[in-house]
Design a protein around this motif. Structure first.
Motif, PDB file in Angstrom:
ATOM      1  N   HIS A 185       0.761  -1.234  -0.192  1.00  0.00           N
ATOM      2  CA  HIS A 185       0.067  -0.077  -0.103  1.00  0.00           C
ATOM      3  C   HIS A 185       0.991   1.108   0.002  1.00  0.00           C
ATOM      4  CE1 HIS A 185      -3.302  -2.541   2.496  1.00  0.00           C
ATOM      5  NE2 HIS A 185      -2.964  -2.615   1.264  1.00  0.00           N
ATOM      6  N   ALA A 186       0.377   2.400  -0.041  1.00  0.00           N
ATOM      7  CA  ALA A 186       1.335   3.532   0.114  1.00  0.00           C
ATOM      8  C   ALA A 186       2.333   3.778  -0.763  1.00  0.00           C
ATOM      9  CB  ALA A 186       1.359   3.989   1.598  1.00  0.00           C
ATOM     10  N   ALA A 219       3.044   2.637  -4.796  1.00  0.00           N
ATOM     11  CA  ALA A 219       3.344   3.744  -5.831  1.00  0.00           C
ATOM     12  C   ALA A 219       4.724   3.363  -6.445  1.00  0.00           C
ATOM     13  CB  ALA A 219       3.549   4.997  -5.054  1.00  0.00           C
ATOM     14  N   VAL A 265       4.407   0.320  -8.799  1.00  0.00           N
ATOM     15  CA  VAL A 265       3.610   0.635 -10.019  1.00  0.00           C
ATOM     16  C   VAL A 265       4.206   1.461 -11.089  1.00  0.00           C
ATOM     17  CG1 VAL A 265       1.391   1.636 -10.971  1.00  0.00           C
ATOM     18  CG2 VAL A 265       1.379   0.016  -9.040  1.00  0.00           C
ATOM     19  N   GLN A 266       5.047   2.632 -10.516  1.00  0.00           N
ATOM     20  CA  GLN A 266       5.907   3.361 -11.041  1.00  0.00           C
ATOM     21  C   GLN A 266       7.183   2.522 -11.966  1.00  0.00           C
ATOM     22  OE1 GLN A 266       6.776   6.049  -8.235  1.00  0.00           O
ATOM     23  NE2 GLN A 266       5.371   7.757  -9.065  1.00  0.00           N
ATOM     24  N   LYS A 283       0.677  -2.311 -13.763  1.00  0.00           N
ATOM     25  CA  LYS A 283       0.788  -0.856 -13.819  1.00  0.00           C
ATOM     26  C   LYS A 283      -0.352  -0.070 -13.439  1.00  0.00           C
ATOM     27  CE  LYS A 283       3.621  -2.000 -18.108  1.00  0.00           C
ATOM     28  NZ  LYS A 283       3.436  -1.783 -19.644  1.00  0.00           N
ATOM     29  N   SER A 284      -1.322  -0.609 -12.840  1.00  0.00           N
ATOM     30  CA  SER A 284      -2.435  -0.282 -12.644  1.00  0.00           C
ATOM     31  C   SER A 284      -2.403  -0.028 -10.846  1.00  0.00           C
ATOM     32  CB  SER A 284      -3.734  -0.703 -12.802  1.00  0.00           C
ATOM     33  OG  SER A 284      -4.832  -0.425 -11.915  1.00  0.00           O
ATOM     34  N   ILE A 285      -2.193   1.318 -10.425  1.00  0.00           N
ATOM     35  CA  ILE A 285      -2.131   1.500  -8.955  1.00  0.00           C
ATOM     36  C   ILE A 285      -3.460   1.152  -8.276  1.00  0.00           C
ATOM     37  CG2 ILE A 285      -2.886   3.957  -9.201  1.00  0.00           C
ATOM     38  CD1 ILE A 285      -0.587   2.539  -6.458  1.00  0.00           C
ATOM     39  N   LEU A 286      -4.496   1.299  -9.110  1.00  0.00           N
ATOM     40  CA  LEU A 286      -5.949   0.866  -8.395  1.00  0.00           C
ATOM     41  C   LEU A 286      -5.964  -0.610  -8.301  1.00  0.00           C
ATOM     42  CD1 LEU A 286      -8.046   3.771  -9.885  1.00  0.00           C
ATOM     43  CD2 LEU A 286      -7.253   3.610  -7.830  1.00  0.00           C
ATOM     44  N   SER A 287      -5.400  -1.189  -9.245  1.00  0.00           N
ATOM     45  CA  SER A 287      -5.871  -2.694  -9.296  1.00  0.00           C
ATOM     46  C   SER A 287      -4.734  -3.131  -8.145  1.00  0.00           C
ATOM     47  CB  SER A 287      -5.363  -3.042 -10.627  1.00  0.00           C
ATOM     48  OG  SER A 287      -6.243  -2.898 -11.765  1.00  0.00           O
ATOM     49  N   LEU A 316      -3.748  -1.661  -5.377  1.00  0.00           N
ATOM     50  CA  LEU A 316      -4.163  -1.489  -4.080  1.00  0.00           C
ATOM     51  C   LEU A 316      -5.431  -2.249  -3.742  1.00  0.00           C
ATOM     52  CD1 LEU A 316      -4.080   2.279  -3.925  1.00  0.00           C
ATOM     53  CD2 LEU A 316      -2.635   0.821  -2.807  1.00  0.00           C
ATOM     54  N   ALA A 317      -6.167  -2.619  -4.978  1.00  0.00           N
ATOM     55  CA  ALA A 317      -7.373  -3.369  -4.637  1.00  0.00           C
ATOM     56  C   ALA A 317      -7.088  -5.023  -4.426  1.00  0.00           C
ATOM     57  CB  ALA A 317      -8.390  -3.409  -5.718  1.00  0.00           C
ATOM     58  N   ASP A 347      -5.255  -5.465  -2.083  1.00  0.00           N
ATOM     59  CA  ASP A 347      -4.902  -5.722  -0.512  1.00  0.00           C
ATOM     60  C   ASP A 347      -4.129  -6.563  -0.031  1.00  0.00           C
ATOM     61  OD1 ASP A 347      -5.459  -4.735   2.084  1.00  0.00           O
ATOM     62  OD2 ASP A 347      -7.134  -5.831   2.263  1.00  0.00           O
ATOM     63  N   MET A 389      -1.398   9.664  -9.909  1.00  0.00           N
ATOM     64  CA  MET A 389      -1.218   8.159 -10.376  1.00  0.00           C
ATOM     65  C   MET A 389      -2.432   7.540 -10.553  1.00  0.00           C
ATOM     66  SD  MET A 389       2.219   6.432  -8.351  1.00  0.00           S
ATOM     67  CE  MET A 389       1.911   4.875  -9.360  1.00  0.00           C
ATOM     68  N   ASP A 400      -4.213   6.136 -14.156  1.00  0.00           N
ATOM     69  CA  ASP A 400      -4.243   4.527 -14.120  1.00  0.00           C
ATOM     70  C   ASP A 400      -4.789   4.077 -15.434  1.00  0.00           C
ATOM     71  OD1 ASP A 400      -4.489   2.356 -11.523  1.00  0.00           O
ATOM     72  OD2 ASP A 400      -5.420   1.870 -13.329  1.00  0.00           O
ATOM     73  N   PRO A 401      -3.962   3.048 -15.933  1.00  0.00           N
ATOM     74  CA  PRO A 401      -4.406   2.625 -17.205  1.00  0.00           C
ATOM     75  C   PRO A 401      -5.710   1.642 -17.155  1.00  0.00           C
ATOM     76  CG  PRO A 401      -2.177   1.580 -16.382  1.00  0.00           C
ATOM     77  CD  PRO A 401      -2.771   2.503 -15.634  1.00  0.00           C
ATOM     78  N   GLY A 402      -5.752   0.851 -16.145  1.00  0.00           N
ATOM     79  CA  GLY A 402      -6.941   0.105 -15.922  1.00  0.00           C
ATOM     80  C   GLY A 402      -8.047   0.896 -15.901  1.00  0.00           C
ATOM     81  N   TYR A 460     -13.756   0.577  -8.441  1.00  0.00           N
ATOM     82  CA  TYR A 460     -12.554   0.571  -7.586  1.00  0.00           C
ATOM     83  C   TYR A 460     -13.057   0.898  -6.479  1.00  0.00           C
ATOM     84  CZ  TYR A 460      -9.622   0.019 -11.752  1.00  0.00           C
ATOM     85  OH  TYR A 460      -9.048  -0.695 -12.953  1.00  0.00           O
ATOM     86  N   LEU A 463     -14.195  -2.169  -4.327  1.00  0.00           N
ATOM     87  CA  LEU A 463     -13.123  -2.985  -4.071  1.00  0.00           C
ATOM     88  C   LEU A 463     -12.204  -2.216  -2.635  1.00  0.00           C
ATOM     89  CD1 LEU A 463     -11.378  -3.936  -7.391  1.00  0.00           C
ATOM     90  CD2 LEU A 463     -12.535  -5.528  -5.764  1.00  0.00           C
ATOM     91  N   LEU A 464     -11.942  -1.008  -2.574  1.00  0.00           N
ATOM     92  CA  LEU A 464     -11.240  -0.587  -1.678  1.00  0.00           C
ATOM     93  C   LEU A 464     -12.135  -0.364  -0.399  1.00  0.00           C
ATOM     94  CD1 LEU A 464      -9.219   2.612  -3.183  1.00  0.00           C
ATOM     95  CD2 LEU A 464      -8.655   0.172  -3.164  1.00  0.00           C
ATOM     96  N   ALA A 524     -12.235  -3.492   1.387  1.00  0.00           N
ATOM     97  CA  ALA A 524     -11.092  -4.039   2.267  1.00  0.00           C
ATOM     98  C   ALA A 524     -10.691  -3.410   3.689  1.00  0.00           C
ATOM     99  CB  ALA A 524      -9.783  -3.726   1.390  1.00  0.00           C
ATOM    100  N   TYR A 569      -6.981   1.067   5.816  1.00  0.00           N
ATOM    101  CA  TYR A 569      -5.992   1.995   5.163  1.00  0.00           C
ATOM    102  C   TYR A 569      -6.832   2.244   3.860  1.00  0.00           C
ATOM    103  CZ  TYR A 569      -2.574   3.881   2.291  1.00  0.00           C
ATOM    104  OH  TYR A 569      -1.904   4.479   1.083  1.00  0.00           O
ATOM    105  N   LEU A 570      -7.170   1.326   3.197  1.00  0.00           N
ATOM    106  CA  LEU A 570      -7.797   1.057   1.856  1.00  0.00           C
ATOM    107  C   LEU A 570      -9.133   1.947   1.596  1.00  0.00           C
ATOM    108  CD1 LEU A 570      -6.582  -1.975   0.303  1.00  0.00           C
ATOM    109  CD2 LEU A 570      -5.696   0.056  -0.066  1.00  0.00           C
TER     110      LEU A 570
END
Lengths: 87, 558
Positions: A15-16, A20, A23-24, A48-52, A54-55, A57, B77, B81-83, B109, B112-113, B116, B119-120
């Motif tokens: 996370h956090a 980052a 992914v970068q 490459k997807s930060i959201l994916s 993070l999700a 977990d 970021m 996000d590409p997704g 998204y 999903l967060l 969890a 934090y998320l």
């Protein structure tokens, strides 16, 4: 297809800041990179997807599998593994 | 509305000002919204909006710097996000208008967060903020935000604050933050602490506050008072300012105005409290409670383990003193490895403190004393040990001799029992020093259980009977050429601390945050003023009169 299995050591998991940086690094490569959480039952997602990412977990002590395909895939995976396993 | 709301205080301090309620303001795009058929152009429009938001967030981060920059860069970021972009393109491909597609893509998204937790889940506010900003760009609305100029500092209220909102806030514009959601690790909490702005999060009902209503926010207790009387609010703000000024101004060892030294020490429960003790300028430790090491375990901790726990405390105070209180247990706080003292109808008067070790279990006490002596070896701190719950000279002699045998030259006792204070002259012959535990001394003197609120008026250390016993103990120690400290709550009260010094007390130990107050109060008055205040207080008949009498001699202490 190169592959690594890594146990995440960071106290905050993937996370956090670790997420980052991870992914970068994947995004800069221009390769297809995926990440999956072992035992999570989920499908691999784009690293490459930060959201994916993070999700997923991913927490401290979880094991992840990362895969990449292309020239320099091994070096990239080594880099990503170092980020993910850093305490 | 109720007169006050309660949340979780996450950034200490007092803030007072008119409420500014931040509303989301970006409505959900209609689910039936479609584009005109050019999916490629519509996708490009959505991508451009996302990129504009990302660049804006990045720019705010660069301006803000520090923690805020890291947070805002992470948000940028997310916008790139590409997704997310794939999902938006897919939804637009199915005919959805760009704004609606963005809303739905984030929604996936978001769930999903939120699921969890922890934090998320707290990142959901970040995600919503990016979504609303993007939709604002696509629909031609102003981006959500907070006022960047105001006639007077306002209390910013929101469901949750996004990093982009808080990053560019000027400390001089914001009196406090109050949010309906969020926990101690939310951005509001982190950034408020970094900015030094008082903040309360998780405050249910906050967004129903009417804009402009005057609020008094306590970032420590989490209380938000609505329209408090002007004078009360002013007093609270003034007290907070005075506290900050005292913290800033009071430095160095404790001393009266005319140079009578009174070492100011900290009460601690273990190495975890050292940081605070050092921050507030403690000259040493006046009460190191060791119970935590012994509680909740099947066997007594070994000597080596104890050495490891005690050593950092000695190392933290080179050249200073560290007073360790030996294990204080009783029927009300039983230990698994010590045989229970039996069924005691009144544990406060039972086998507790030193009484537990003198007849049986002496080995436990010996191990602890040996560990303390070993922990201090090789450090320049001076080890002191003291036993709780001592009533007679014979008990004091037993403990002092045991301490000396273990190599501890400073083996003293706590004065908590009236008998020990009344016959302090006898005990001063045996013990190397006294430390008065005012909480228990008051409880035993007034026969008023500390746990029973019905007798709380009898638990006041200002009661002249308690002051008399303190004076007796301090005088006896002084005659014997020995020190007499105070390590109860009384030492943390700046006015009473001065009176204690006037009664003959030679050092004061307290919870670390009180140190600057006490240091400032002492520095503002002479030893003679303290003595006069003590004499007047003892002549009083009630606790209130004692306090009032002391005030007359010690102007300027609240």
């Amino acid at each position: 297809m190169a592959e690594r299995k890594i146990t995440v050591e960071s106290e905050v998991g993937l996370h956090a800041r670790p997420a980052a940086t991870f992914v970068q690094t994947a995004a800069k490569s221009g390769m297809d990179v995926t990440i999956a959480k072992l035992g999570g039952g989920g499908q691999p997602v784009s690293a490459k997807s930060i959201l994916s990412v993070l999700a997923l977990d991913v927490r401290q002590g979880d094991t992840i599998v990362i895969k990449a395909e292309g020239e320099g895939a091994d070096e990239l995976l080594d880099q990503l593994a170092a980020i993910a396993s850093a305490p | 509305m109720p007169a006050q709301l309660e949340g979780v205080g996450v950034s200490p301090g007092i803030g007072y000002g008119p409420a500014y309620v931040l509303t989301g303001g970006i409505p959900e795009p209609d689910g039936a919204d479609t584009h005109d058929g050019d999916a490629e152009a519509e996708t490009a429009r959505a991508a451009a909006a996302l990129e504009r938001v990302a660049a804006d967030l990045e720019g705010r981060g660069l301006t803000a710097g520090g923690d805020a920059q890291e947070v805002l860069t992470a948000q940028a970021m997310m916008a790139r996000d590409p997704g997310l972009a794939d999902r938006v393109a897919d939804l637009v491909g199915h005919g959805k208008a760009a704004a609606r597609a963005v809303f739905e893509a984030f929604g996936a998204y978001r769930e999903l967060l939120a699921a969890a937790g922890g934090y998320l889940a707290e990142r959901v506010a970040d995600l919503d903020d990016i979504r609303d900003r993007t939709i604002a760009v696509l629909t031609g609305r102003p981006m959500p935000g907070v006022p960047t100029s105001a006639a007077e500092p306002y209390v910013l209220i929101a469901r949750d604050l996004a990093p982009a909102d808080t990053a560019l806030l000027d400390r001089t514009l914001v009196a406090a933050f109050v949010t309906e959601y969020g926990g101690p690790t939310s951005h509001t909490a982190i950034l408020a602490r970094a900015m030094g702005v008082p903040a309360v999060v998780g405050c249910v009902g906050a967004t129903a506050i009417i804009a402009g209503e005057r609020l008094l926010v306590d970032g420590s207790s989490g209380l938000v008072r609505l329209s408090p009387p002007e004078a009360e609010a002013a007093a609270a703000v003034e007290a907070a300012r005075a506290r900050e000024a005292a913290v800033a101004a009071a430095v160095g060892p404790g001393t009266t105005k005319d140079g009578h030294a009174v070492p100011l020490l900290a009460n601690i429960g273990g190495p975890k409290d050292l940081e605070s003790a050092l921050k507030y300028g403690a000259e040493g430790v006046g009460l190191y409670r060791t119970e935590f090491l012994f509680l909740d375990r099947a066997d007594a901790p070994g000597e080596d383990e104890q050495v490891g726990q005690y050593r950092p405390v000695f190392e933290a105070f080179p050249g200073g003193r560290v007073v360790v209180r030996t294990l204080d247990a009783g029927a009300d706080k039983p230990l698994a490895f010590l045989p229970p003292p039996g069924d005691e109808p009144n544990p406060a008067l039972g086998v507790r403190g030193l009484r537990m070790f003198r007849i049986d279990n002496t080995a436990v006490m010996e191990t602890q004393l040996r560990a303390i002596a070993r922990a201090a070896e090789g450090t320049s701190a001076e080890p002191y040990v003291m036993a709780p719950m001592v009533s007679t000279a014979a008990e004091a002699a037993w403990f002092a001799q045991l301490g000396h045998r273990m190599g501890l030259a400073n083996s003293g006792i706590m004065i908590e029992v009236p008998a020990a204070a009344l016959r302090a002259r006898d005990l001063a012959v045996e013990a190397d020093f006294f430390s008065i535990g005012t909480n228990d001394l008051t409880q035993y003197t007034m026969a008023a259980d500390r746990q029973v609120s019905g007798v709380s008026s009898l638990q006041d250390p200002w009661l002249p009977a308690v002051l008399d016993l303190i004076a007796l103990a301090a005088a006896a120690a002084g005659e014997a050429g020995k020190g007499c400290g105070v390590c109860g709550e009384a030492a943390a009260d700046p006015l009473l601390a001065c009176v204690l010094v006037g009664l003959g007390v030679t050092s004061l130990s307290m919870g670390a945050p009180a140190l600057p107050w006490v240091r400032a109060a002492l520095a503002a008055h002479t030893y003679a003023q303290c003595q006069a205040a003590a004499t007047t207080a003892r002549q009083a008949v009630t606790a209130a009169e004692a306090k009032e009498g002391a005030h007359a001699h010690l102007p300027g202490i609240p």
